[in-house]
Write an enzyme that holds these catalytic residues in place. Structure first.
Site, PDB file in Angstrom:
ATOM      1  N   CYS A  91       0.838  -1.191   0.000  1.00  0.00           N
ATOM      2  CA  CYS A  91       0.000   0.000   0.000  1.00  0.00           C
ATOM      3  C   CYS A  91       0.884   1.256   0.000  1.00  0.00           C
ATOM      4  O   CYS A  91       1.535   1.535  -0.999  1.00  0.00           O
ATOM      5  CB  CYS A  91      -0.979  -0.046   1.173  1.00  0.00           C
ATOM      6  SG  CYS A  91      -2.382   1.090   0.995  1.00  0.00           S
ATOM      7  N   GLU A 114      -1.433  -8.808   4.878  1.00  0.00           N
ATOM      8  CA  GLU A 114      -1.280  -8.960   6.332  1.00  0.00           C
ATOM      9  C   GLU A 114      -2.619  -8.931   7.054  1.00  0.00           C
ATOM     10  O   GLU A 114      -2.695  -9.290   8.232  1.00  0.00           O
ATOM     11  CB  GLU A 114      -0.342  -7.882   6.896  1.00  0.00           C
ATOM     12  CG  GLU A 114      -0.876  -6.475   6.976  1.00  0.00           C
ATOM     13  CD  GLU A 114      -0.744  -5.688   5.680  1.00  0.00           C
ATOM     14  OE1 GLU A 114      -0.894  -4.454   5.723  1.00  0.00           O
ATOM     15  OE2 GLU A 114      -0.503  -6.298   4.612  1.00  0.00           O
ATOM     16  N   HIS A 130      -3.728  -5.517   1.081  1.00  0.00           N
ATOM     17  CA  HIS A 130      -3.058  -5.868   2.340  1.00  0.00           C
ATOM     18  C   HIS A 130      -3.134  -7.366   2.640  1.00  0.00           C
ATOM     19  O   HIS A 130      -4.106  -7.834   3.243  1.00  0.00           O
ATOM     20  CB  HIS A 130      -3.698  -5.098   3.499  1.00  0.00           C
ATOM     21  CG  HIS A 130      -3.454  -3.631   3.467  1.00  0.00           C
ATOM     22  ND1 HIS A 130      -2.351  -3.043   4.047  1.00  0.00           N
ATOM     23  CD2 HIS A 130      -4.173  -2.627   2.916  1.00  0.00           C
ATOM     24  CE1 HIS A 130      -2.401  -1.739   3.868  1.00  0.00           C
ATOM     25  NE2 HIS A 130      -3.489  -1.459   3.180  1.00  0.00           N
TER      26      HIS A 130
END
Length: 224
Positions: free
Chosen positions: A87, A198, A196
């Site tokens: 990002c 994560e 993302h």
């Protein structure tokens, strides 16, 4: 896997990234401050996390790309070190010249905070080896400037040299050229992506569809 996450003023995803890296490798990553001028010895991986570094002043990632630590990261990448930008981190890598292209305002001119589907365009990198070639997985978008753009010559090179690592499947929500969601450097050691992964490392908070990226990285360095 010995990794480090760089914290800039305004980043807000560094803890999520650290959790993902530790969950995959069992080793807590170092947290580095943007004003540091060197990296810890023996690093396998440096990660630039998401957020809004410097409040996205000027252009997203432009000021962070000039932070003191970026000189050490450029040198690390130049010596073949692995660097991941997610990002805002992807924006930094483009602004720093470590990856080609730029991230423009979303085509809708609206901030996108929703899930998307990604397809793995090549599974032979340290970042994507945890997935099967052509695999599709869900990830979360959270950006206002994720519309990937480059000139025609650069696009031809990215496609011809297979440097597009991830592509949006179905809806191309931010309008990225060629539905590009993530690219890698020619030596496959630097990768940037907008969504993302994560977010997807815990079944209690969003599932585990992103975990193969971090498990693959851990496995790549364990085998090295």
């Amino acid at each position: 896997m010995k990794s480090a996450v760089v914290v800039f003023p305004g980043t807000n995803r560094e803890r999520d990234m650290a959790i993902a890296l530790e969950r995959a490798s069992g080793v807590t990553p170092a947290m580095l401050w943007h004003r540091d001028t060197s990296l810890p010895a023996g690093l396998d991986l440096v990660v630039l996390p998401g957020g809004f570094s410097y409040g996205d002043y000027l252009r997203c990632g432009a000021m962070a790309a000039q932070s003191p630590i970026m000189a050490a990261i450029r040198d690390f990448a130049g010596r073949g070190g692995h660097v991941l930008g997610v990002c805002n981190g992807f924006q930094m890598l483009c602004e720093a010249g470590l990856l080609p292209g730029a991230l423009l305002k979303n085509a809708s001119l609206r901030f996108l905070a929703q899930d998307c589907m990604l397809r793995v365009e090549r599974a032979d990198t340290a970042f994507t080896r945890g997935f099967e070639q052509g695999a599709e997985f869900r990830a979360t978008m959270a950006h206002g400037d994720g519309n990937y753009f480059c000139d025609a010559e650069t696009l031809a090179r990215l496609e011809g040299e297979r440097l597009v690592a991830l592509r949006y499947v179905g809806a191309n929500l931010n309008g990225s050229l060629g539905a590009i969601a993530g690219v890698v450097s020619p030596n496959l050691r630097v990768m940037g992506l907008m969504p993302h992964p994560e977010n997807g490392v815990d079944p209690l908070v969003g599932g585990v569809e992103g975990l193969p990226m971090f498990a693959g990285l851990a496995g790549a360095f364990a085998a090295a």
